[in-house]
Design a protein around this motif. Structure first.
Motif, PDB file in Angstrom:
ATOM      1  N   ALA A   1     -23.955  -8.308   7.873  1.00  0.00           N
ATOM      2  CA  ALA A   1     -23.046  -8.614   8.972  1.00  0.00           C
ATOM      3  C   ALA A   1     -21.650  -8.139   8.605  1.00  0.00           C
ATOM      4  CB  ALA A   1     -23.043 -10.113   9.234  1.00  0.00           C
ATOM      5  N   VAL A   2     -20.920  -7.630   9.588  1.00  0.00           N
ATOM      6  CA  VAL A   2     -19.522  -7.265   9.398  1.00  0.00           C
ATOM      7  C   VAL A   2     -18.711  -7.991  10.478  1.00  0.00           C
ATOM      8  CG1 VAL A   2     -20.040  -5.042   8.332  1.00  0.00           C
ATOM      9  CG2 VAL A   2     -19.821  -5.183  10.820  1.00  0.00           C
ATOM     10  N   ILE A   3     -17.446  -7.692  10.588  1.00  0.00           N
ATOM     11  CA  ILE A   3     -16.603  -8.368  11.581  1.00  0.00           C
ATOM     12  C   ILE A   3     -17.011  -7.919  12.981  1.00  0.00           C
ATOM     13  CG2 ILE A   3     -14.236  -8.744  12.393  1.00  0.00           C
ATOM     14  CD1 ILE A   3     -13.340  -8.210   9.483  1.00  0.00           C
ATOM     15  N   GLU A   4     -17.534  -8.853  13.761  1.00  0.00           N
ATOM     16  CA  GLU A   4     -18.011  -8.613  15.126  1.00  0.00           C
ATOM     17  C   GLU A   4     -19.034  -7.488  15.205  1.00  0.00           C
ATOM     18  OE1 GLU A   4     -17.493 -10.524  17.757  1.00  0.00           O
ATOM     19  OE2 GLU A   4     -16.326 -11.846  16.454  1.00  0.00           O
ATOM     20  N   GLY A   5     -19.890  -7.405  14.180  1.00  0.00           N
ATOM     21  CA  GLY A   5     -20.916  -6.366  14.216  1.00  0.00           C
ATOM     22  C   GLY A   5     -21.893  -6.436  13.065  1.00  0.00           C
ATOM     23  N   VAL A   6     -22.655  -5.365  12.934  1.00  0.00           N
ATOM     24  CA  VAL A   6     -23.713  -5.280  11.918  1.00  0.00           C
ATOM     25  C   VAL A   6     -23.769  -3.866  11.358  1.00  0.00           C
ATOM     26  CG1 VAL A   6     -26.233  -5.310  11.574  1.00  0.00           C
ATOM     27  CG2 VAL A   6     -25.133  -7.113  12.919  1.00  0.00           C
ATOM     28  N   MET A   7     -23.964  -3.777  10.050  1.00  0.00           N
ATOM     29  CA  MET A   7     -24.262  -2.503   9.412  1.00  0.00           C
ATOM     30  C   MET A   7     -25.744  -2.474   9.085  1.00  0.00           C
ATOM     31  SD  MET A   7     -25.091  -0.990   6.280  1.00  0.00           S
ATOM     32  CE  MET A   7     -24.511  -2.035   4.965  1.00  0.00           C
ATOM     33  N   MET A   8     -26.409  -1.377   9.418  1.00  0.00           N
ATOM     34  CA  MET A   8     -27.818  -1.202   9.096  1.00  0.00           C
ATOM     35  C   MET A   8     -27.997   0.025   8.202  1.00  0.00           C
ATOM     36  SD  MET A   8     -30.015  -3.424  10.291  1.00  0.00           S
ATOM     37  CE  MET A   8     -30.313  -4.616  11.611  1.00  0.00           C
ATOM     38  N   ARG A   9     -28.803  -0.170   7.153  1.00  0.00           N
ATOM     39  CA  ARG A   9     -29.068   0.922   6.225  1.00  0.00           C
ATOM     40  C   ARG A   9     -30.558   1.266   6.272  1.00  0.00           C
ATOM     41  NH1 ARG A   9     -27.527   0.746  -0.219  1.00  0.00           N
ATOM     42  NH2 ARG A   9     -28.599   2.664  -0.845  1.00  0.00           N
ATOM     43  N   VAL A  10     -30.843   2.567   6.403  1.00  0.00           N
ATOM     44  CA  VAL A  10     -32.215   3.054   6.453  1.00  0.00           C
ATOM     45  C   VAL A  10     -32.333   4.205   5.452  1.00  0.00           C
ATOM     46  CG1 VAL A  10     -32.363   2.425   8.903  1.00  0.00           C
ATOM     47  CG2 VAL A  10     -31.758   4.774   8.280  1.00  0.00           C
ATOM     48  N   PRO A  11     -33.541   4.683   5.180  1.00  0.00           N
ATOM     49  CA  PRO A  11     -33.656   5.802   4.238  1.00  0.00           C
ATOM     50  C   PRO A  11     -32.826   7.007   4.682  1.00  0.00           C
ATOM     51  CG  PRO A  11     -35.800   4.831   4.632  1.00  0.00           C
ATOM     52  CD  PRO A  11     -34.866   4.182   5.599  1.00  0.00           C
ATOM     53  N   GLY A  12     -31.855   7.379   3.863  1.00  0.00           N
ATOM     54  CA  GLY A  12     -31.061   8.571   4.126  1.00  0.00           C
ATOM     55  C   GLY A  12     -29.788   8.378   4.933  1.00  0.00           C
TER      56      GLY A  12
ATOM     57  N   ASP B   1     -20.579   3.926  13.965  1.00  0.00           N
ATOM     58  CA  ASP B   1     -20.116   4.817  12.895  1.00  0.00           C
ATOM     59  C   ASP B   1     -21.306   5.079  11.976  1.00  0.00           C
ATOM     60  OD1 ASP B   1     -18.245   6.260  11.294  1.00  0.00           O
ATOM     61  OD2 ASP B   1     -18.146   4.546   9.924  1.00  0.00           O
ATOM     62  N   ARG B   2     -21.760   6.331  11.896  1.00  0.00           N
ATOM     63  CA  ARG B   2     -22.962   6.668  11.119  1.00  0.00           C
ATOM     64  C   ARG B   2     -22.624   7.619   9.979  1.00  0.00           C
ATOM     65  NH1 ARG B   2     -27.088  10.476  10.663  1.00  0.00           N
ATOM     66  NH2 ARG B   2     -29.205   9.588  10.400  1.00  0.00           N
ATOM     67  N   HIS B   3     -23.295   7.423   8.834  1.00  0.00           N
ATOM     68  CA  HIS B   3     -23.083   8.284   7.671  1.00  0.00           C
ATOM     69  C   HIS B   3     -24.422   8.611   7.021  1.00  0.00           C
ATOM     70  CE1 HIS B   3     -18.680   7.674   7.522  1.00  0.00           C
ATOM     71  NE2 HIS B   3     -18.967   6.461   7.965  1.00  0.00           N
ATOM     72  N   GLU B   4     -24.601   9.868   6.662  1.00  0.00           N
ATOM     73  CA  GLU B   4     -25.742  10.244   5.828  1.00  0.00           C
ATOM     74  C   GLU B   4     -25.495   9.685   4.433  1.00  0.00           C
ATOM     75  OE1 GLU B   4     -28.408  11.976   6.811  1.00  0.00           O
ATOM     76  OE2 GLU B   4     -27.689  12.320   8.860  1.00  0.00           O
ATOM     77  N   PHE B   5     -26.557   9.276   3.761  1.00  0.00           N
ATOM     78  CA  PHE B   5     -26.374   8.703   2.425  1.00  0.00           C
ATOM     79  C   PHE B   5     -27.584   8.981   1.546  1.00  0.00           C
ATOM     80  CE2 PHE B   5     -26.830   5.278  -0.690  1.00  0.00           C
ATOM     81  CZ  PHE B   5     -25.605   5.364  -1.328  1.00  0.00           C
TER      82      PHE B   5
END
Length: 326
Positions: free
Chosen positions: A24-35, A51-55
């Motif tokens: 959880a983040v401020i008024e939202g959610v971060m989701m991490r998936v493969p890559g 906001d999306r980032h390759e990782f």
């Protein structure tokens, strides 16, 4: 019998594994998936920003970091790094401009962060060790000392969680935490990813960071006891200060070991031993997760779909079993 055996193998041993998780983040959610990972935040005008980032994890780049314990240390570091970045971004989106002007400057922020770290050190290390030393004559009995100190640490941690859960902003953060878990459950179930389906799942998830923290505190008792036994055997005794310094150096090992335990407990969810081990962490989530509303779940779904990007339709609709922190 052969058909039954095939179904059993497909549904258990050969069930696909994919790691989906977030925070959880401020008024939202971060989701991490493969890559990749993505953050979705709702602003004060009710608009959802993403906001999306390759990782690519260091673990996938170098074989040495795939080793047990080492991979846990790296995973924790990467999760914390991503978490801090997404928290900063979410604050920029969610907090209105007029409120941002009231925020403290950079120097004040550094001071408040340093103060928070110092308070955590005092609350979870200095105070438990000092109390154990003053109230019990067990300084040279490594295992007993760490059981008592660990009990103080767990007690302080519970009190801390309960107290902050009454704060309005923290309660909303815990609601988004619950939304994140429900959406992960929904995705892993293979059912259509919808608000209605997600809201039917529990807010407690066995791979949650809260469960991880509890396992860390249990692992710390065992590992610190072993280290203390070795050093007491060599130098005769340990002071509160020397214990703190020694145990701080061992935190990466504790974190890496805890990661492996969490992986095993997630993989062996039907095993009675691991169910008992998971139970306290799931119970703690009654504090750290709250019932989310539909808008919060909508934000969480948006974060997950954005993280997968064009690959979402290829991975959706299947049952998954993941083995690490989510």
């Amino acid at each position: 019998m052969k058909i039954f055996l095939k179904k059993f193998i497909i549904n258990t041993i050969m069930k696909p594994s994919i790691l989906v998780g977030g925070q959880a983040v401020i008024e939202g959610v971060m989701m991490r998936v493969p890559g990749a990972y993505a953050t979705a935040v709702r602003d004060s005008s009710d608009k959802i920003h993403v906001d999306r980032h390759e990782f690519a994890s260091i673990i996938e780049k170098k074989k040495i970091w795939k080793k047990p314990i080492l991979r846990g240390m790296i995973s924790l570091y990467e999760s914390m790094k991503i978490g801090m970045q997404t928290l900063t971004w979410s604050a920029d989106i969610a907090i209105p401009e007029e409120e941002k002007k009231k925020e403290p400057g950079k120097l004040a922020s550094i001071f408040s962060t340093s103060t928070a770290i110092l308070l955590a050190l005092v609350l979870f290390m200095v105070a438990p060790y000092w109390l154990t030393t003053k109230l019990f004559l067990v300084d040279k009995e490594a295992f007993l000392f760490n059981i008592i100190a660990g009990s103080f640490r767990i007690t302080f941690f519970l009190i801390y969680l309960i107290l902050i859960s009454f704060l309005k902003d923290v309660k909303r953060l815990f609601q988004y935490h619950g939304a994140e878990h429900r959406v992960v459950y929904n995705f892993e179930s293979g059912k259509d990813l919808t608000i209605e389906n997600a809201q039917s799942f529990p807010t407690q998830h066995p791979r949650c960071g809260t469960s991880f923290l509890f396992i860390v505190m249990i692992s710390a008792i065992i590992i610190f006891s072993i280290i203390d036994t070795i050093f007491i055997g060599i130098i005769g005794s340990l002071t509160v200060i020397s214990r703190i310094g020694l145990h701080l150096l061992m935190i990466p090992i504790v974190a890496g070991t805890s990661y492996e335990v969490l992986k095993l407990s997630a993989r062996n969810s039907s095993n009675i031993i691991f169910r008992i081990l998971r139970a306290p962490g799931l119970w703690l989530q009654n504090i750290t997760t709250k019932e989310p509303d539909d808008k919060m779940v909508e934000v969480s779904i948006k974060a997950l779909k954005t993280a997968f990007g064009d690959n979402f339709n290829d991975v959706a609709g299947k049952e998954y079993v993941a083995e690490a922190i989510g």
